[in-house]
Design a protein around this motif. Structure first.
Motif, PDB file in Angstrom:
ATOM      1  N   LEU A  71      -5.171 -13.345  59.489  1.00  0.00           N
ATOM      2  CA  LEU A  71      -5.400 -13.874  60.742  1.00  0.00           C
ATOM      3  C   LEU A  71      -3.756 -14.424  60.719  1.00  0.00           C
ATOM      4  CD1 LEU A  71      -8.213 -16.862  59.157  1.00  0.00           C
ATOM      5  CD2 LEU A  71      -7.726 -15.241  61.388  1.00  0.00           C
ATOM      6  N   VAL A  72      -2.686 -14.445  59.751  1.00  0.00           N
ATOM      7  CA  VAL A  72      -1.667 -14.660  59.758  1.00  0.00           C
ATOM      8  C   VAL A  72      -0.662 -13.245  60.329  1.00  0.00           C
ATOM      9  CG1 VAL A  72       0.309 -15.677  59.544  1.00  0.00           C
ATOM     10  CG2 VAL A  72      -2.018 -16.102  59.360  1.00  0.00           C
ATOM     11  N   LEU A  73      -0.296 -12.465  58.940  1.00  0.00           N
ATOM     12  CA  LEU A  73       0.151 -10.948  59.180  1.00  0.00           C
ATOM     13  C   LEU A  73      -0.137 -10.283  60.158  1.00  0.00           C
ATOM     14  CD1 LEU A  73       0.463 -10.805  55.604  1.00  0.00           C
ATOM     15  CD2 LEU A  73       2.852 -12.025  57.334  1.00  0.00           C
ATOM     16  N   PHE A  74      -1.160  -9.870  60.506  1.00  0.00           N
ATOM     17  CA  PHE A  74      -1.799  -8.427  61.452  1.00  0.00           C
ATOM     18  C   PHE A  74      -1.196  -8.452  62.386  1.00  0.00           C
ATOM     19  CE2 PHE A  74      -5.010  -6.335  57.919  1.00  0.00           C
ATOM     20  CZ  PHE A  74      -3.333  -5.811  57.234  1.00  0.00           C
ATOM     21  N   PRO A  75      -1.837  -9.813  63.413  1.00  0.00           N
ATOM     22  CA  PRO A  75      -1.919 -10.154  64.468  1.00  0.00           C
ATOM     23  C   PRO A  75      -0.456 -10.073  65.379  1.00  0.00           C
ATOM     24  CG  PRO A  75      -3.115 -11.882  64.035  1.00  0.00           C
ATOM     25  CD  PRO A  75      -2.779 -10.829  62.374  1.00  0.00           C
ATOM     26  N   ARG A  76       0.583 -10.407  64.432  1.00  0.00           N
ATOM     27  CA  ARG A  76       1.814 -11.167  64.874  1.00  0.00           C
ATOM     28  C   ARG A  76       3.070  -9.776  65.907  1.00  0.00           C
ATOM     29  NH1 ARG A  76       5.185 -13.370  60.029  1.00  0.00           N
ATOM     30  NH2 ARG A  76       4.959 -11.676  59.228  1.00  0.00           N
ATOM     31  N   ALA A  77       2.824 -10.096  66.835  1.00  0.00           N
ATOM     32  CA  ALA A  77       3.761  -8.894  67.743  1.00  0.00           C
ATOM     33  C   ALA A  77       4.649  -8.282  67.653  1.00  0.00           C
ATOM     34  CB  ALA A  77       3.124  -9.282  68.642  1.00  0.00           C
ATOM     35  N   GLY A  78       5.794  -9.002  66.725  1.00  0.00           N
ATOM     36  CA  GLY A  78       6.862  -9.480  66.384  1.00  0.00           C
ATOM     37  C   GLY A  78       7.913  -9.276  67.677  1.00  0.00           C
ATOM     38  N   HIS A  99       3.232   3.703  69.925  1.00  0.00           N
ATOM     39  CA  HIS A  99       3.810   2.489  68.418  1.00  0.00           C
ATOM     40  C   HIS A  99       4.054   1.429  68.890  1.00  0.00           C
ATOM     41  CE1 HIS A  99       2.146   5.921  65.974  1.00  0.00           C
ATOM     42  NE2 HIS A  99       3.213   6.392  66.133  1.00  0.00           N
ATOM     43  N   ASP A 100       3.496   0.524  68.275  1.00  0.00           N
ATOM     44  CA  ASP A 100       3.643  -0.902  68.482  1.00  0.00           C
ATOM     45  C   ASP A 100       5.009  -0.615  67.301  1.00  0.00           C
ATOM     46  OD1 ASP A 100       4.563  -3.092  68.058  1.00  0.00           O
ATOM     47  OD2 ASP A 100       2.991  -4.092  67.758  1.00  0.00           O
ATOM     48  N   PRO A 101       6.578  -1.402  67.691  1.00  0.00           N
ATOM     49  CA  PRO A 101       7.399  -1.346  66.179  1.00  0.00           C
ATOM     50  C   PRO A 101       7.070  -2.478  64.896  1.00  0.00           C
ATOM     51  CG  PRO A 101       8.268  -1.821  68.354  1.00  0.00           C
ATOM     52  CD  PRO A 101       6.750  -1.910  68.147  1.00  0.00           C
ATOM     53  N   ARG A 102       6.390  -2.890  65.696  1.00  0.00           N
ATOM     54  CA  ARG A 102       5.803  -3.674  63.894  1.00  0.00           C
ATOM     55  C   ARG A 102       4.382  -2.422  62.959  1.00  0.00           C
ATOM     56  NH1 ARG A 102       6.682  -8.308  62.418  1.00  0.00           N
ATOM     57  NH2 ARG A 102       4.935  -8.032  60.875  1.00  0.00           N
ATOM     58  N   ASP A 103       4.734  -1.933  63.371  1.00  0.00           N
ATOM     59  CA  ASP A 103       3.771  -0.864  62.591  1.00  0.00           C
ATOM     60  C   ASP A 103       4.385   0.267  62.085  1.00  0.00           C
ATOM     61  OD1 ASP A 103       1.518  -2.462  63.111  1.00  0.00           O
ATOM     62  OD2 ASP A 103       0.712  -1.358  64.411  1.00  0.00           O
ATOM     63  N   MET A 104       5.348   0.214  62.255  1.00  0.00           N
ATOM     64  CA  MET A 104       6.674   1.053  60.966  1.00  0.00           C
ATOM     65  C   MET A 104       6.980   0.915  60.199  1.00  0.00           C
ATOM     66  SD  MET A 104       7.092   3.951  63.757  1.00  0.00           S
ATOM     67  CE  MET A 104       9.299   4.571  63.458  1.00  0.00           C
ATOM     68  N   PRO A 105       7.159   1.421  59.467  1.00  0.00           N
ATOM     69  CA  PRO A 105       7.592   1.322  57.927  1.00  0.00           C
ATOM     70  C   PRO A 105       8.849   0.534  57.573  1.00  0.00           C
ATOM     71  CG  PRO A 105       7.873   3.747  58.053  1.00  0.00           C
ATOM     72  CD  PRO A 105       7.299   3.308  59.221  1.00  0.00           C
ATOM     73  N   PRO A 106       9.099   0.004  56.891  1.00  0.00           N
ATOM     74  CA  PRO A 106      10.183  -0.935  56.466  1.00  0.00           C
ATOM     75  C   PRO A 106      11.609   0.186  56.179  1.00  0.00           C
ATOM     76  CG  PRO A 106       9.320  -1.040  55.051  1.00  0.00           C
ATOM     77  CD  PRO A 106       8.670  -0.120  56.150  1.00  0.00           C
ATOM     78  N   PRO A 107      12.389   0.248  57.559  1.00  0.00           N
ATOM     79  CA  PRO A 107      13.983   0.678  57.194  1.00  0.00           C
ATOM     80  C   PRO A 107      14.555   0.686  55.699  1.00  0.00           C
ATOM     81  CG  PRO A 107      14.291  -1.389  57.770  1.00  0.00           C
ATOM     82  CD  PRO A 107      13.374  -1.433  57.625  1.00  0.00           C
ATOM     83  N   ARG A 108      14.909   2.451  55.011  1.00  0.00           N
ATOM     84  CA  ARG A 108      15.454   2.203  53.319  1.00  0.00           C
ATOM     85  C   ARG A 108      16.914   3.186  54.222  1.00  0.00           C
ATOM     86  NH1 ARG A 108      12.460  -0.775  53.005  1.00  0.00           N
ATOM     87  NH2 ARG A 108       9.942  -0.068  51.722  1.00  0.00           N
ATOM     88  N   ASP A 109      17.557   1.782  52.738  1.00  0.00           N
ATOM     89  CA  ASP A 109      18.947   2.785  52.821  1.00  0.00           C
ATOM     90  C   ASP A 109      18.486   3.806  52.030  1.00  0.00           C
ATOM     91  OD1 ASP A 109      19.756   0.504  54.013  1.00  0.00           O
ATOM     92  OD2 ASP A 109      19.943  -0.481  51.550  1.00  0.00           O
ATOM     93  N   GLY A 110      19.645   4.937  52.754  1.00  0.00           N
ATOM     94  CA  GLY A 110      19.385   6.814  51.612  1.00  0.00           C
ATOM     95  C   GLY A 110      18.449   7.359  52.604  1.00  0.00           C
TER      96      GLY A 110
END
Length: 238
Positions: free
Chosen positions: A140-147, A227-238
């Motif tokens: 109800l909260v996290l998945f529907p967010r559109a970024g 792709h929806d940008p919010r479905d991309m994995p979080p960036p990682r350093d290195g």
């Protein structure tokens, strides 16, 4: 996108799809095996711990717990209700359900059925509440967010499914609360053969599975060409 980024995105989706598949297949498999005579049909999903199908039930919940504990989701600097915090709560709840068995009580007893007196049973009830509550927050909260972007047609379709799953979970929780807290022993005894707790719990786990399968782009009819940008994995350093 670069090949390594493309592979990371596919792996990210595959983890979500795996959680969705487990949530859909396992309750169907447990109930199906019971109906086929391999184990008695218990009054609740958690009672599979006390049947020959215990290993399947425990292994499933531990697997979901591990997936959820390692799921980072989207990186967010502010806020308490983030993918990371909610998935951690859900993961701990799933493992608690598996490792702290409940104590099956006769629904005809006059003592309220949620008045668990031993520590393991109390941990089980608390873990179940945390797991299902966190799952509802995801839907109800996290998945529907559109970024930061305008929702695409596919995103809007997926949001409808997320919300439907979330409300199914909340209504099932309300039904469980009414059964345990509002019904007297005579009413519980009259409907015990219908196994209302079992079927309400099956609904919640199936809703969990459908939501994660959709989030993992496992249903093509709900996907976009991009792709929806919010479905991309979080960036990682290195």
């Amino acid at each position: 996108m670069p090949a390594d980024t493309h592979d990371a995105v596919l792996s990210f989706y595959r983890v979500r799809q795996a959680m969705g598949a487990i949530g859909i297949v396992v309750p169907v498999l447990l109930v199906g095996l019971s109906l086929a005579g391999y184990a008695p049909l218990p009054p609740a999903l958690s009672d599979y711990y006390h049947t020959p199908l215990r290993d399947l039930f425990v292994g499933t919940m531990v697997s979901l717990g591990v997936f959820l504990l390692t799921y980072l989701g989207h990186r967010e600097i502010n806020g308490i209700v983030t993918d990371r915090t909610v998935s951690t709560a859900a993961g701990l709840g799933a493992i608690g359900i598996a490792l702290a068995p409940n104590r099956t009580l006769d629904p005809c007893l006059p003592v309220p059925i949620l008045m668990q007196t031993d520590l393991m049973a109390a941990i089980h009830v608390l873990s179940a509440g945390v797991f299902l509550g966190a799952t509802a927050v995801f839907c109800l909260v996290l998945f529907p967010r559109a970024g930061r972007t305008v929702p695409t047609p596919g995103k809007r379709r997926r949001n409808q499914v997320y919300r439907l799953c979330g409300w199914a979970i909340l209504l099932s929780l309300a039904g469980l609360g009414a059964y345990f807290l509002a019904l007297g022993p005579e009413a519980r005894c009259a409907i015990r053969d219908l196994r209302p707790v079992l079927w309400l719990e099956v609904v919640t786990v199936l809703a969990f599975g459908v939501a994660w399968l959709v989030k993992g782009r496992g249903i093509r009819a709900l996907n976009d060409d991009r792709h929806d940008p919010r479905d991309m994995p979080p960036p990682r350093d290195g």
